[in-house]
Every structure is written in C-alpha cells, then in structure tokens.
Design a protein around this motif. Structure first.
Motif, mmCIF file in Angstrom:
data_model
loop_
_atom_site.group_PDB
_atom_site.id
_atom_site.type_symbol
_atom_site.label_atom_id
_atom_site.label_comp_id
_atom_site.label_asym_id
_atom_site.label_seq_id
_atom_site.Cartn_x
_atom_site.Cartn_y
_atom_site.Cartn_z
ATOM 1 N N MET A 1 11.645 -42.418 -74.257
ATOM 2 C CA MET A 1 12.550 -41.379 -74.760
ATOM 3 C C MET A 1 12.407 -41.223 -76.268
ATOM 4 N N ALA A 2 12.270 -42.350 -76.971
ATOM 5 C CA ALA A 2 12.136 -42.287 -78.426
ATOM 6 C C ALA A 2 10.851 -41.582 -78.837
ATOM 7 N N ALA A 3 9.826 -41.694 -77.987
ATOM 8 C CA ALA A 3 8.532 -41.075 -78.305
ATOM 9 C C ALA A 3 8.381 -39.684 -77.692
ATOM 10 N N SER A 4 9.410 -39.188 -77.042
ATOM 11 C CA SER A 4 9.323 -37.904 -76.337
ATOM 12 C C SER A 4 9.091 -36.743 -77.303
ATOM 13 N N PRO A 5 8.256 -35.778 -76.921
ATOM 14 C CA PRO A 5 8.029 -34.594 -77.754
ATOM 15 C C PRO A 5 9.090 -33.516 -77.575
ATOM 16 N N LEU A 6 10.225 -33.871 -77.000
ATOM 17 C CA LEU A 6 11.270 -32.881 -76.724
ATOM 18 C C LEU A 6 11.660 -32.088 -77.967
ATOM 19 N N ALA A 7 11.857 -32.766 -79.084
ATOM 20 C CA ALA A 7 12.314 -32.076 -80.294
ATOM 21 C C ALA A 7 11.303 -31.027 -80.743
ATOM 22 N N GLU A 8 10.014 -31.370 -80.705
ATOM 23 C CA GLU A 8 8.995 -30.405 -81.119
ATOM 24 C C GLU A 8 8.942 -29.218 -80.156
ATOM 25 N N LEU A 9 9.024 -29.503 -78.858
ATOM 26 C CA LEU A 9 8.989 -28.426 -77.863
ATOM 27 C C LEU A 9 10.178 -27.490 -78.042
ATOM 28 N N GLN A 10 11.344 -28.082 -78.308
ATOM 29 C CA GLN A 10 12.528 -27.258 -78.513
ATOM 30 C C GLN A 10 12.397 -26.419 -79.781
ATOM 31 N N GLU A 11 11.848 -27.016 -80.840
ATOM 32 C CA GLU A 11 11.664 -26.268 -82.084
ATOM 33 C C GLU A 11 10.747 -25.073 -81.848
ATOM 34 N N ARG A 12 9.696 -25.272 -81.070
ATOM 35 C CA ARG A 12 8.789 -24.169 -80.773
ATOM 36 C C ARG A 12 9.499 -23.064 -79.997
ATOM 37 N N GLY B 1 28.627 -36.852 -69.680
ATOM 38 C CA GLY B 1 28.796 -37.066 -71.115
ATOM 39 C C GLY B 1 27.738 -37.993 -71.677
ATOM 40 N N GLY B 2 27.320 -38.977 -70.896
ATOM 41 C CA GLY B 2 26.280 -39.887 -71.339
ATOM 42 C C GLY B 2 24.961 -39.175 -71.546
ATOM 43 N N VAL B 3 24.656 -38.216 -70.686
ATOM 44 C CA VAL B 3 23.426 -37.427 -70.853
ATOM 45 C C VAL B 3 23.503 -36.623 -72.148
ATOM 46 N N VAL B 4 24.652 -36.031 -72.404
ATOM 47 C CA VAL B 4 24.814 -35.264 -73.647
ATOM 48 C C VAL B 4 24.607 -36.172 -74.854
ATOM 49 N N ASN B 5 25.144 -37.391 -74.783
ATOM 50 C CA ASN B 5 25.055 -38.307 -75.926
ATOM 51 C C ASN B 5 23.664 -38.889 -76.130
ATOM 52 N N HIS B 6 22.945 -39.138 -75.037
ATOM 53 C CA HIS B 6 21.686 -39.880 -75.159
ATOM 54 C C HIS B 6 20.427 -39.041 -74.946
ATOM 55 N N VAL B 7 20.569 -37.888 -74.328
ATOM 56 C CA VAL B 7 19.402 -37.023 -74.109
ATOM 57 C C VAL B 7 19.458 -35.803 -75.022
ATOM 58 N N VAL B 8 20.581 -35.128 -75.011
ATOM 59 C CA VAL B 8 20.705 -33.913 -75.810
ATOM 60 C C VAL B 8 20.631 -34.242 -77.297
ATOM 61 N N GLU B 9 20.995 -35.482 -77.664
ATOM 62 C CA GLU B 9 20.907 -35.868 -79.085
ATOM 63 C C GLU B 9 19.459 -35.903 -79.576
ATOM 64 N N LEU B 10 18.500 -35.915 -78.661
ATOM 65 C CA LEU B 10 17.092 -35.878 -79.055
ATOM 66 C C LEU B 10 16.682 -34.500 -79.565
ATOM 67 N N LEU B 11 17.507 -33.503 -79.319
ATOM 68 C CA LEU B 11 17.208 -32.135 -79.700
ATOM 69 C C LEU B 11 17.912 -31.784 -81.008
ATOM 70 N N THR C 1 9.711 -29.190 -68.062
ATOM 71 C CA THR C 1 10.061 -27.769 -68.060
ATOM 72 C C THR C 1 9.542 -27.080 -69.313
ATOM 73 N N LEU C 2 9.762 -27.699 -70.468
ATOM 74 C CA LEU C 2 9.330 -27.092 -71.728
ATOM 75 C C LEU C 2 7.809 -27.091 -71.870
ATOM 76 N N VAL C 3 7.155 -28.131 -71.373
ATOM 77 C CA VAL C 3 5.685 -28.148 -71.402
ATOM 78 C C VAL C 3 5.141 -26.989 -70.578
ATOM 79 N N GLU C 4 5.735 -26.735 -69.430
ATOM 80 C CA GLU C 4 5.281 -25.618 -68.600
ATOM 81 C C GLU C 4 5.547 -24.279 -69.284
ATOM 82 N N LEU C 5 6.680 -24.152 -69.957
ATOM 83 C CA LEU C 5 6.969 -22.905 -70.686
ATOM 84 C C LEU C 5 5.991 -22.713 -71.842
ATOM 85 N N ASP C 6 5.567 -23.824 -72.441
ATOM 86 C CA ASP C 6 4.583 -23.807 -73.533
ATOM 87 C C ASP C 6 4.957 -22.815 -74.638
#
Length: 281
Positions: free
Chosen positions: A43-54, A80-90, A255-260
C-alpha cells in the motif's frame, strides 16, 4: 506457457447466480501479497496517488471521467477504516467523501436518489460513499418500511442510474465489506473496552444485530439484483482489516490503471516562458 495473472477484480467480483453470502469466506485473503506486513508495504508503494493526479489533471483540460467508490457493509465492517487507511493515500484535492446517515426530513421528502445525485464526483474526482443509495433497499426491506414491490422497483432504478453514470464517464466501484457475526461481536466489544472508541458505540447497533439473518438476505438480494458490467459488485472479505484495506486499494489501482488517465498535453511556448522567468523575476 504461463497462465495470465488473475486480477483482484476478477477474484472478488460477485459470483453469477443466486447470491448466498454464507458461501463467501469472510476471513479469506485471495491474491494477498503475503500477509499484513507485506500488504502494508504494498500500500505504501502503491501508485494510487499518481494515477489519481493524472485523472484530476486530465479534467483540467476538459476530461469528463471520474471514479465513484461505494462502500457498503454492516456496522463495524470497516467503511470508516477504508476512508482512513486507503483514501488517505489520495490527494484531498481530488477526493470527495460523503457519509450517508439516516435521511434528514428534507432528504426524506425527495426521491431516494436525490441526495445521492448531489454528492456525485465531478470530473477528475474520486468520490467515496460511506453507505449509499443501497441503504434504501436494505433498511426498508429488513424493517418492512415499504412493500416488497417498492424495494424491488428500486433495484431497477438503481441499475438504470448506475448505467447512466457509467455512460457519462463515471466508473463505479462497489465494495461490499463482508464480515462474520462473530467478528462484529468482537469489534463491538472492543469499542466498549476502549475509552477512545466508546463514542462510536450506539446501543441501536445491538438492536440491528438482532436482524443479522434478515440483513444477510437483504445484502444477498442487493448483490444479486444490482451487479452489472457497468457497475460491478465486489465482495471484500473484511474480517482481516489489513486485507480489506489492501484489497480496496488494489481494486482502485486496477480500475485507474485500466482508465489510464493522461496528463494534458499543453501547447506552451517554453523558451518564451523560461525567458520571462529570468532574473530579476
């Protein structure tokens, strides 16, 4: 010849046919990276933030696409835990989180999708629903607040609503956070034992717990009636919090990788602009 790696979306997609949640293991960890520590590192190494920025950047140039993450599950399932620990990556700039509570008098006076439409993500944004429009086919069914014909009709309305969202550029990712009866009991007891968590405890949750079997039937009906290629349902085993968080982050990543999404290509006169930035500017 090696076999193609199965995606988590394929692994967690609700199985076709009549859904019976008793057949889904709440403690399973399909395609896990290898345990809690490895999941946290992934999770710490996930490219989620970059994909979301794009995705967000794409919208600044007229892109119309967005993502809607729907989190549905019983009390203590971990929305709520998902919001705190996953959504915070964005990045907060590109996220909109909406927690749907019991409808206010104003909301109750409108069609059940009225408040949902007001909270939809704008282009470039990842919207997150903590509970959702599905509350209106769960609570009314369990407590017999409306006739069966009404909550069944709402399934059709929801399917049409989500198909329209998809057609207009919103990718819908629906996650059912599946926990066991025993796990909910453990989490409720943990709240009572921790003074910093007691504020989350509501005795009404114990009243709702008495309807466990009825809610399981209602969740099964929801998954069965409202799974579609336009807006698929994923059953996320959630007895293990670390797996739940990793899995939902991974569903978003896939999902975001597929949206590219792509950074916009701007027609900038770079030499002229750099010249303007020469000292003393």
């Amino acid at each position: 010849m090696g076999t193609e790696q199965k995606s988590l979306r394929d692994a967690l997609r609700v199985r076709p046919g009549a859904v019976n949640l008793a057949g889904y293991d709440t403690a399973a960890t399909p395609l896990s990276p290898g345990g809690k520590d490895k999941a946290l590192r992934a999770m710490a190494a996930s490219p989620l933030a970059e994909l979301q920025e794009r995705l967000y950047a794409e919208a600044t140039a007229g892109g119309r696409r967005s993502v809607l993450l729907v989190l549905q599950g019983t009390d203590t399932a971990g929305k709520g835990g998902v919001v705190n620990h996953v959504v915070e990556l964005l990045s907060p700039e590109g996220v909109r989180v909406t927690a749907f509570k019991v409808p206010t008098p104003e909301e109750a006076a409108h069609h059940f999708l009225w408040r949902i439409r007001k909270a939809l993500p704008s282009p470039g944004v990842v919207g997150v629903f903590d509970r959702s429009h599905y509350e209106d086919v769960l609570v009314p069914r369990v407590h017999e607040l409306v006739p069966e014909s009404e909550w069944r009709r709402r399934y059709e309305e929801i399917n049409a609503f989500e198909a329209d969202l998809a057609a207009k550029g919103t990718t819908v990712v629906k996650c059912f956070l599946h926990i066991s009866h025993a796990t909910q009991r453990e989490r409720l007891l943990a709240r009572l034992a921790d003074p910093t968590k007691q504020w989350k405890f509501q005795e009404a949750d114990l009243d709702e717990r008495a309807y466990w079997s009825d809610y399981q039937a209602a969740y099964s009906g929801m998954l069965d009636a409202c799974d579609s290629d336009a807006a698929p349902w994923y059953v996320v085993p959630s007895d293990r919090k670390w797996y739940r968080n990793w899995a939902i982050g991974e569903l978003l990543r896939e999902t975001l990788v597929e949206l590219d999404p792509q950074y916009p290509k701007l027609d900038l006169d770079l030499p002229r602009l750099r010249l303007r930035l020469r000292p003393p500017y």
